[in-house]
Design a protein around this motif. Structure first.
Motif, mmCIF file in Angstrom:
data_model
loop_
_atom_site.group_PDB
_atom_site.id
_atom_site.type_symbol
_atom_site.label_atom_id
_atom_site.label_comp_id
_atom_site.label_asym_id
_atom_site.label_seq_id
_atom_site.Cartn_x
_atom_site.Cartn_y
_atom_site.Cartn_z
ATOM 1 N N ALA A 272 -8.802 27.171 -6.788
ATOM 2 C CA ALA A 272 -8.149 27.177 -8.103
ATOM 3 C C ALA A 272 -8.940 28.032 -9.086
ATOM 4 O O ALA A 272 -8.369 28.698 -9.948
ATOM 5 C CB ALA A 272 -8.008 25.755 -8.632
ATOM 6 N N THR A 273 -10.250 28.037 -8.945
ATOM 7 C CA THR A 273 -11.113 28.842 -9.811
ATOM 8 C C THR A 273 -11.039 30.318 -9.447
ATOM 9 O O THR A 273 -10.947 31.178 -10.327
ATOM 10 C CB THR A 273 -12.579 28.355 -9.698
ATOM 11 N N LEU A 274 -11.058 30.601 -8.158
ATOM 12 C CA LEU A 274 -11.099 31.989 -7.703
ATOM 13 C C LEU A 274 -9.752 32.694 -7.757
ATOM 14 O O LEU A 274 -9.698 33.913 -7.886
ATOM 15 C CB LEU A 274 -11.621 32.042 -6.258
ATOM 16 N N GLY A 275 -8.673 31.933 -7.643
ATOM 17 C CA GLY A 275 -7.376 32.574 -7.474
ATOM 18 C C GLY A 275 -7.241 32.973 -6.017
ATOM 19 O O GLY A 275 -7.623 32.238 -5.121
ATOM 20 N N ARG A 276 -6.755 34.143 -5.765
ATOM 21 C CA ARG A 276 -6.636 34.668 -4.400
ATOM 22 C C ARG A 276 -8.033 35.030 -3.903
ATOM 23 O O ARG A 276 -8.750 35.760 -4.576
ATOM 24 C CB ARG A 276 -5.758 35.910 -4.463
ATOM 25 N N ALA A 277 -8.422 34.521 -2.727
ATOM 26 C CA ALA A 277 -9.793 34.762 -2.273
ATOM 27 C C ALA A 277 -9.905 34.714 -0.753
ATOM 28 O O ALA A 277 -9.078 34.101 -0.074
ATOM 29 C CB ALA A 277 -10.741 33.730 -2.884
ATOM 30 N N ARG A 278 -10.955 35.322 -0.273
ATOM 31 C CA ARG A 278 -11.273 35.326 1.158
ATOM 32 C C ARG A 278 -11.974 34.019 1.530
ATOM 33 O O ARG A 278 -12.616 33.395 0.701
ATOM 34 C CB ARG A 278 -12.179 36.501 1.499
ATOM 35 N N TRP A 279 -11.850 33.680 2.800
ATOM 36 C CA TRP A 279 -12.450 32.475 3.362
ATOM 37 C C TRP A 279 -13.911 32.346 2.941
ATOM 38 O O TRP A 279 -14.336 31.307 2.456
ATOM 39 C CB TRP A 279 -12.308 32.548 4.884
ATOM 40 N N VAL A 280 -14.687 33.402 3.113
ATOM 41 C CA VAL A 280 -16.119 33.352 2.827
ATOM 42 C C VAL A 280 -16.394 33.135 1.337
ATOM 43 O O VAL A 280 -17.334 32.427 0.971
ATOM 44 C CB VAL A 280 -16.855 34.609 3.359
ATOM 45 N N GLU A 281 -15.564 33.699 0.476
ATOM 46 C CA GLU A 281 -15.739 33.511 -0.972
ATOM 47 C C GLU A 281 -15.435 32.070 -1.371
ATOM 48 O O GLU A 281 -16.153 31.485 -2.199
ATOM 49 C CB GLU A 281 -14.827 34.469 -1.745
ATOM 50 N N ILE A 282 -14.388 31.527 -0.803
ATOM 51 C CA ILE A 282 -14.022 30.133 -1.084
ATOM 52 C C ILE A 282 -15.143 29.205 -0.603
ATOM 53 O O ILE A 282 -15.569 28.304 -1.329
ATOM 54 C CB ILE A 282 -12.687 29.754 -0.400
ATOM 55 N N LYS A 283 -15.637 29.464 0.594
ATOM 56 C CA LYS A 283 -16.697 28.631 1.166
ATOM 57 C C LYS A 283 -17.950 28.695 0.299
ATOM 58 O O LYS A 283 -18.560 27.662 -0.002
ATOM 59 C CB LYS A 283 -17.008 29.062 2.596
ATOM 60 N N ARG A 284 -18.310 29.885 -0.115
ATOM 61 C CA ARG A 284 -19.519 30.046 -0.931
ATOM 62 C C ARG A 284 -19.412 29.249 -2.232
ATOM 63 O O ARG A 284 -20.346 28.530 -2.606
ATOM 64 C CB ARG A 284 -19.726 31.538 -1.236
#
Length: 145
Positions: free
Chosen positions: A81-93
């Motif tokens: 929800a914070t990132l918007g559209r994001a890659r798996w690794v970005e969400i995980k981080r």
């Protein structure tokens, strides 16, 4: 927008294009929110009353939905929800940063898939995700619901 236009005509209530644009602008993502709005308007509520009632209903439904998530699903949803559209690794981080410890890849992937299966998140390209209900994401971002 067409959904509300047709519904309002079928119910015999006048909803202007401006009103429809406002409602869709705030609640687009889940057709159920628009259905609630149409129901509130057809029950006799004016535009402002219907919008306020729908905000209250949505807040409670979203709180209930989020309360059913496990701790990893919740932190992953908050991260996305914070990132918007994001890659798996970005969400995980970000999820790991929010929770304060690392999450093993298997647990993270299973939790993310749970959110996809619950229709809260969708994979838009291989390894790239976004929330489905932007209203829900906004409440999570703004109020930590």
């Amino acid at each position: 927008m067409e959904f509300l236009r047709v519904g309002s005509r079928e119910c015999g209530i006048g909803i202007s294009d401006t009103e429809i644009e406002d409602v869709v602008g705030e609640f687009d993502g889940i057709v159920g929110w628009l259905t609630y709005y149409g129901s509130l308007r057809s029950s006799g509520k004016n535009r402002l009353e219907a919008m306020n009632a729908l905000r209250d209903i949505a807040r409670e439904v979203i709180k209930d939905e989020l309360s059913r998530l496990g701790k990893y699903e919740l932190v992953i949803y908050r991260a996305l929800a914070t990132l918007g559209r994001a890659r798996w690794v970005e969400i995980k981080r970000l999820a790991e940063s929010l929770i304060g410890h690392s999450i093993d890849d298997k647990t993270f992937t299973m939790s993310l898939k749970t959110l996809v299966n619950m229709y809260m998140v969708r994979e838009i390209e291989r390894g790239i995700y976004e929330v489905i209900d932007e209203y829900m994401a906004r409440l999570v971002r703004e109020y930590g619901i």
